[in-house]
Design a protein around this motif. Structure first.
Motif, PDB file in Angstrom:
ATOM      1  N   ASP A 187     -17.032  26.295  -9.211  1.00  0.00           N
ATOM      2  CA  ASP A 187     -18.377  26.668  -8.750  1.00  0.00           C
ATOM      3  C   ASP A 187     -18.188  27.510  -7.500  1.00  0.00           C
ATOM      4  O   ASP A 187     -19.135  28.551  -7.242  1.00  0.00           O
ATOM      5  N   ASP A 188     -17.540  26.810  -6.485  1.00  0.00           N
ATOM      6  CA  ASP A 188     -17.430  27.668  -5.129  1.00  0.00           C
ATOM      7  C   ASP A 188     -16.967  29.117  -5.446  1.00  0.00           C
ATOM      8  O   ASP A 188     -17.559  30.096  -4.818  1.00  0.00           O
ATOM      9  N   GLU A 189     -16.063  29.362  -6.179  1.00  0.00           N
ATOM     10  CA  GLU A 189     -15.492  30.654  -6.468  1.00  0.00           C
ATOM     11  C   GLU A 189     -16.608  31.501  -7.242  1.00  0.00           C
ATOM     12  O   GLU A 189     -16.660  32.992  -6.937  1.00  0.00           O
ATOM     13  N   LEU A 190     -16.936  30.981  -8.240  1.00  0.00           N
ATOM     14  CA  LEU A 190     -18.003  31.748  -8.803  1.00  0.00           C
ATOM     15  C   LEU A 190     -19.381  32.087  -7.739  1.00  0.00           C
ATOM     16  O   LEU A 190     -19.972  33.175  -8.109  1.00  0.00           O
ATOM     17  N   LEU A 191     -19.777  31.208  -7.055  1.00  0.00           N
ATOM     18  CA  LEU A 191     -20.901  31.474  -6.073  1.00  0.00           C
ATOM     19  C   LEU A 191     -20.223  32.643  -5.149  1.00  0.00           C
ATOM     20  O   LEU A 191     -21.208  33.430  -4.881  1.00  0.00           O
ATOM     21  N   GLU A 192     -19.065  32.463  -4.767  1.00  0.00           N
ATOM     22  CA  GLU A 192     -18.805  33.790  -3.843  1.00  0.00           C
ATOM     23  C   GLU A 192     -18.755  34.790  -4.587  1.00  0.00           C
ATOM     24  O   GLU A 192     -19.251  36.041  -3.745  1.00  0.00           O
ATOM     25  N   LEU A 193     -18.074  34.989  -5.813  1.00  0.00           N
ATOM     26  CA  LEU A 193     -18.388  36.152  -6.630  1.00  0.00           C
ATOM     27  C   LEU A 193     -19.579  36.762  -6.544  1.00  0.00           C
ATOM     28  O   LEU A 193     -19.899  37.955  -6.600  1.00  0.00           O
ATOM     29  N   THR A 194     -20.485  35.840  -7.070  1.00  0.00           N
ATOM     30  CA  THR A 194     -21.957  36.237  -7.339  1.00  0.00           C
ATOM     31  C   THR A 194     -22.619  36.619  -6.060  1.00  0.00           C
ATOM     32  O   THR A 194     -23.471  37.577  -6.102  1.00  0.00           O
ATOM     33  N   SER A 195     -22.281  36.072  -5.026  1.00  0.00           N
ATOM     34  CA  SER A 195     -22.634  36.494  -3.679  1.00  0.00           C
ATOM     35  C   SER A 195     -22.376  37.990  -3.124  1.00  0.00           C
ATOM     36  O   SER A 195     -23.098  38.764  -2.701  1.00  0.00           O
ATOM     37  N   ARG A 196     -21.036  38.197  -3.643  1.00  0.00           N
ATOM     38  CA  ARG A 196     -20.644  39.499  -3.442  1.00  0.00           C
ATOM     39  C   ARG A 196     -21.406  40.579  -4.226  1.00  0.00           C
ATOM     40  O   ARG A 196     -21.381  41.658  -3.869  1.00  0.00           O
ATOM     41  N   ALA A 199     -24.709  41.095  -3.142  1.00  0.00           N
ATOM     42  CA  ALA A 199     -24.741  42.206  -1.794  1.00  0.00           C
ATOM     43  C   ALA A 199     -24.538  43.511  -2.401  1.00  0.00           C
ATOM     44  O   ALA A 199     -25.320  44.553  -1.820  1.00  0.00           O
ATOM     45  N   SER A 200     -23.598  43.682  -3.169  1.00  0.00           N
ATOM     46  CA  SER A 200     -23.188  45.123  -3.987  1.00  0.00           C
ATOM     47  C   SER A 200     -24.378  45.772  -4.523  1.00  0.00           C
ATOM     48  O   SER A 200     -24.574  47.041  -4.206  1.00  0.00           O
ATOM     49  N   ARG A 201     -25.183  44.879  -5.278  1.00  0.00           N
ATOM     50  CA  ARG A 201     -26.232  45.524  -6.033  1.00  0.00           C
ATOM     51  C   ARG A 201     -27.367  45.799  -5.221  1.00  0.00           C
ATOM     52  O   ARG A 201     -28.295  46.692  -5.455  1.00  0.00           O
ATOM     53  N   GLU A 202     -27.543  45.048  -4.182  1.00  0.00           N
ATOM     54  CA  GLU A 202     -28.528  45.195  -3.164  1.00  0.00           C
ATOM     55  C   GLU A 202     -28.275  46.662  -2.238  1.00  0.00           C
ATOM     56  O   GLU A 202     -29.319  47.581  -2.137  1.00  0.00           O
ATOM     57  N   ASP A 203     -27.109  46.888  -2.011  1.00  0.00           N
ATOM     58  CA  ASP A 203     -26.612  48.148  -1.492  1.00  0.00           C
ATOM     59  C   ASP A 203     -26.821  49.452  -2.573  1.00  0.00           C
ATOM     60  O   ASP A 203     -27.549  50.291  -2.132  1.00  0.00           O
ATOM     61  N   SER A 224     -33.962  49.723 -12.853  1.00  0.00           N
ATOM     62  CA  SER A 224     -32.808  49.160 -13.378  1.00  0.00           C
ATOM     63  C   SER A 224     -32.068  48.726 -12.429  1.00  0.00           C
ATOM     64  O   SER A 224     -31.275  47.354 -12.584  1.00  0.00           O
ATOM     65  N   ALA A 225     -32.095  49.107 -11.253  1.00  0.00           N
ATOM     66  CA  ALA A 225     -31.429  48.606 -10.098  1.00  0.00           C
ATOM     67  C   ALA A 225     -32.120  47.300  -9.565  1.00  0.00           C
ATOM     68  O   ALA A 225     -31.372  46.289  -9.185  1.00  0.00           O
ATOM     69  N   GLU A 226     -33.449  47.428  -9.650  1.00  0.00           N
ATOM     70  CA  GLU A 226     -33.999  46.118  -9.102  1.00  0.00           C
ATOM     71  C   GLU A 226     -33.762  44.961 -10.028  1.00  0.00           C
ATOM     72  O   GLU A 226     -33.692  43.859  -9.817  1.00  0.00           O
ATOM     73  N   SER A 227     -33.762  45.550 -11.153  1.00  0.00           N
ATOM     74  CA  SER A 227     -33.555  44.322 -12.615  1.00  0.00           C
ATOM     75  C   SER A 227     -32.304  43.618 -12.137  1.00  0.00           C
ATOM     76  O   SER A 227     -31.977  42.443 -12.476  1.00  0.00           O
ATOM     77  N   LEU A 228     -31.113  44.398 -11.868  1.00  0.00           N
ATOM     78  CA  LEU A 228     -29.763  43.854 -11.667  1.00  0.00           C
ATOM     79  C   LEU A 228     -29.717  43.183 -10.363  1.00  0.00           C
ATOM     80  O   LEU A 228     -29.102  41.939 -10.328  1.00  0.00           O
TER      81      LEU A 228
END
Length: 472
Positions: A187-196, A199-203, A224-228
Motif C-alpha cells: 500500500d505504501d509503495e502504491l501510494l508513493e507511486l500514485t502521489s508521483r 504530481a506529474s499529471r498536475e504538471d 483530458s488532462a483535467e480528467s487524468l
C-alpha cells in the motif's frame, strides 16, 4: 491368619480381573491418503522442479528463522503474546486436558472419608443412636470390557486434537501477520507511486492550460488532462482508504496498537524468505497440525466405538466401606465395621438404545474418516497451489519488470516529443497510462511473490511450534 490370607486372595483376584480386562475398541488403522504420490509440476515451469528447495523442512524451521525481516519478527512476537484467537485456542487445550483428567479418574476408585450420625426413636420409646466413621468407595466400575478405558482414550485423543488445533491457529496467525504487514508495505509503495503520478499529471495539466490559453491546444486536450488529474486523485483516496483498512487488520491480528519503536519497513523487493523444500506428500501432509488434528479426532471416534460395544455387556460396580461404628459417640473408634456390596447389571431390554449408540459411534467414525481425508486433500491442494506460485511468479515478475522499464522509456520519449510539439497529447497520455499500469503490476507481483513464500511456509506446516506433549 486365615482371614489375612483370604483378604490377600481377594485383592489378588480383583487385580487379576482389572489387568485382564479386555477392550472392545477396534484397532486403529490410518486411512490411505486420497492424493497423488507427488506434487504436480506446472507445464510452464522452467528449470528445477518447484518442489525442490534447500535448507530445513518448513515443519522443522522456526518462524523466527524463516522471517528474516526484523519488522516481521517483532510483529509476530507481539501477535503471539496478544492475539485473542490464539489465546482462546490455548485455553481450549487447557479445558480439554482438564476434561481428560476427569475421564481418566474413572479408571481408579474414588475413596471418600465419611462421618455420619443418626438418632431415631426406638420401638420401646427410647432413642436409638448410630455413629459411623471411615473410608468408603462408591460404585467403582470394574472395567472388564474396556468401556471406561475407551472413554479415557477418546478424551485423550480429543485433548491431543485440541493441542493440534492450537498449533494450527499459531501457523495461521504467523502467516496472517506477515501477509498483513507485507500488504501494508505494498500500500505504501502504491501510494508513493500514485502521489508521483498525481504530481506529474498536475504538471501536465498546467502545461496544457498554458498551451490552451495560447491557442495551441484544443479544449479537448485540456479536459483530458483535467480528467487524468481527477482520476489520479480519486485513486489516491482509494489507496489511502485501503491502507487504513489494512492497518486496522494488522492491529487486530497483533492484538494491540502498533508500538512506535518497530523496525522500519523494508521495500518488498528487499524481502527474501527461505527457499523451502516441499518433500513428498506422504511425509509433509501428515506433519501439518490441521491434518494431525483431524486424525486425533478420528482416533477419538474410533475409541467411542469401543465404549458403545461395551454397553452390551455386564457392568460390575463395587461399593464398600471400612471404618468404625458405635451406638455411642464416645466409643466410636472402639468397634470396627465394614461393608462390601458388589453389583452386576446385564442389559436385557433397552428399546434399542445400546444398538443405536453403537450405530451412532460407527457413523461418527465414518464422518471422522471423511473429514480426515478432506483435510488431506485440502492440504495437498494448498501445497500444490503454493508450489505452482513459486514456479511461475519469479518469471512473471521478471517479465513485468522488463515491461515496466520499456514503458517508462516509452513515456520519457513521448513526453519529450509532446513538449517539442512532435507528438499529440493522446500519445503521451497513452504512454503514461501504460507506464503506470506496468509499475503497479510490478508492486503487486512483488507482493504476490513474498506472500506466496509465506503461504508455502504455512501450508507445509511451518510456524506451529512444538506440541504440548509427545504424540503417537
Amino acid at each position: 491368619m486365615n482371614r489375612a490370607n483370604a483378604t490377600r486372595a481377594t485383592v489378588a483376584a480383583a487385580v487379576a480381573l482389572l489387568v485382564s480386562a479386555c477392550s472392545l475398541m477396534p484397532a486403529y488403522e490410518r486411512p490411505a491418503a486420497p492424493v497423488a504420490a507427488d506434487w504436480p509440476v506446472p507445464a510452464a515451469a522452467e528449470g528445477p522442479s518447484p518442489a525442490i528447495g534447500s535448507g530445513l523442512a518448513a515443519a522443522e524451521l522456526p518462524w523466527a528463522d524463516f522471517l528474516a525481516d526484523a519488522r516481521l519478527r517483532a510483529l509476530v512476537t507481539l501477535a503471539l503474546q496478544n492475539n485473542r484467537d490464539l489465546r482462546v485456542a490455548v485455553l481450549n487445550v487447557e479445558q480439554a486436558r482438564a476434561q481428560y483428567g476427569i475421564q481418566r479418574a474413572d479408571r481408579l476408585p474414588s475413596v471418600n472419608l465419611g462421618l455420619t450420625g443418626s438418632r431415631l426413636p426406638s420401638g420401646s420409646g427410647g432413642i436409638s443412636s448410630t455413629y459411623t466413621a471411615g473410608l468408603a468407595v462408591s460404585a467403582f466400575e470394574l472395567d472388564l470390557f474396556g468401556r471406561v478405558k475407551s472413554l479415557s482414550a477418546a478424551a485423550f485423543a480429543r485433548y491431543l486434537a485440541s493441542d493440534e488445533g492450537r498449533r494450527a491457529a499459531q501457523v495461521s496467525l504467523v502467516a496472517a501477520v506477515a501477509n498483513a504487514d507485507l500488504a501494508l508495505r505494498a500500500d505504501d509503495e502504491l501510494l508513493e507511486l500514485t502521489s508521483r503520478t498525481l504530481a506529474s499529471r498536475e504538471d501536465g495539466l498546467r502545461l496544457t492550460r498554458v498551451r490552451f490559453d495560447a491557442g495551441v491546444a484544443a479544449e479537448g486536450d485540456l479536459r483530458s488532462a483535467e480528467s487524468l488529474v481527477d482520476a489520479a486523485r480519486a485513486n489516491l483516496y482509494a489507496l489511502q482508504r485501503q491502507r487504513i483498512q489494512d492497518l486496522n487488520a494488522l492491529v487486530l491480528l497483533v492484538g494491540e496498537p502498533l508500538p512506535a519503536g518497530l523496525p522500519p519497513a523494508a521495500p518488498l523487493e528487499a524481502v527474501h524468505l527461505a527457499d523451502l523444500p516441499a518433500g513428498l506428500p506422504s511425509e509433509v501432509l501428515l506433519r501439518r497440525p490441521d491434518v494431525r488434528q483431524a486424525e486425533e479426532q478420528l482416533i477419538a471416534a474410533n475409541a467411542n466405538i469401543g465404549a458403545a460395544r461395551a454397553a452390551f455387556f455386564p457392568r460390575i460396580t463395587l461399593t464398600g466401606s471400612a471404618g468404625f461404628a458405635s451406638n455411642a459417640l464416645s466409643s466410636l473408634f472402639e468397634h470396627s465395621a465394614w461393608s462390601f456390596a458388589p453389583q452386576l447389571v446385564q442389559p436385557l431390554f433397552d428399546a434399542g438404545r445400546s444398538q443405536a449408540g453403537l450405530e451412532s459411534a460407527r457413523a461418527g467414525r465414518a464422518i471422522a474418516v471423511a473429514q480426515y481425508e478432506k483435510a488431506i486433500q485440502v492440504a495437498f491442494r494448498e501445497v500444490a497451489d503454493a508450489l505452482a506460485g513459486r514456479a511461475t511468479l519469479s518469471g512473471q515478475l521478471a517479465a513485468q519488470q522488463a515491461q515496466a522499464r520499456a514503458e517508462a522509456r516509452r513515456l520519457e520519449l513521448a513526453d519529450m516529443l509532446y513538449r517539442g510539439g512532435a507528438a499529440s497529447q493522446l500519445d503521451r497520455l497513452d504512454a503514461e497510462r501504460s507506464s503506470l499500469a506496468a509499475r503497479q503490476a510490478v508492486i503487486q507481483l512483488e507482493l504476490a511473490r513474498v506472500q506466496n513464500a509465506v503461504l508455502l511456509y504455512r501450508v507445509l506446516g511451518g510456524g506451529a511450534g512444538p506440541a504440548a506433549l509427545a504424540t503417537r
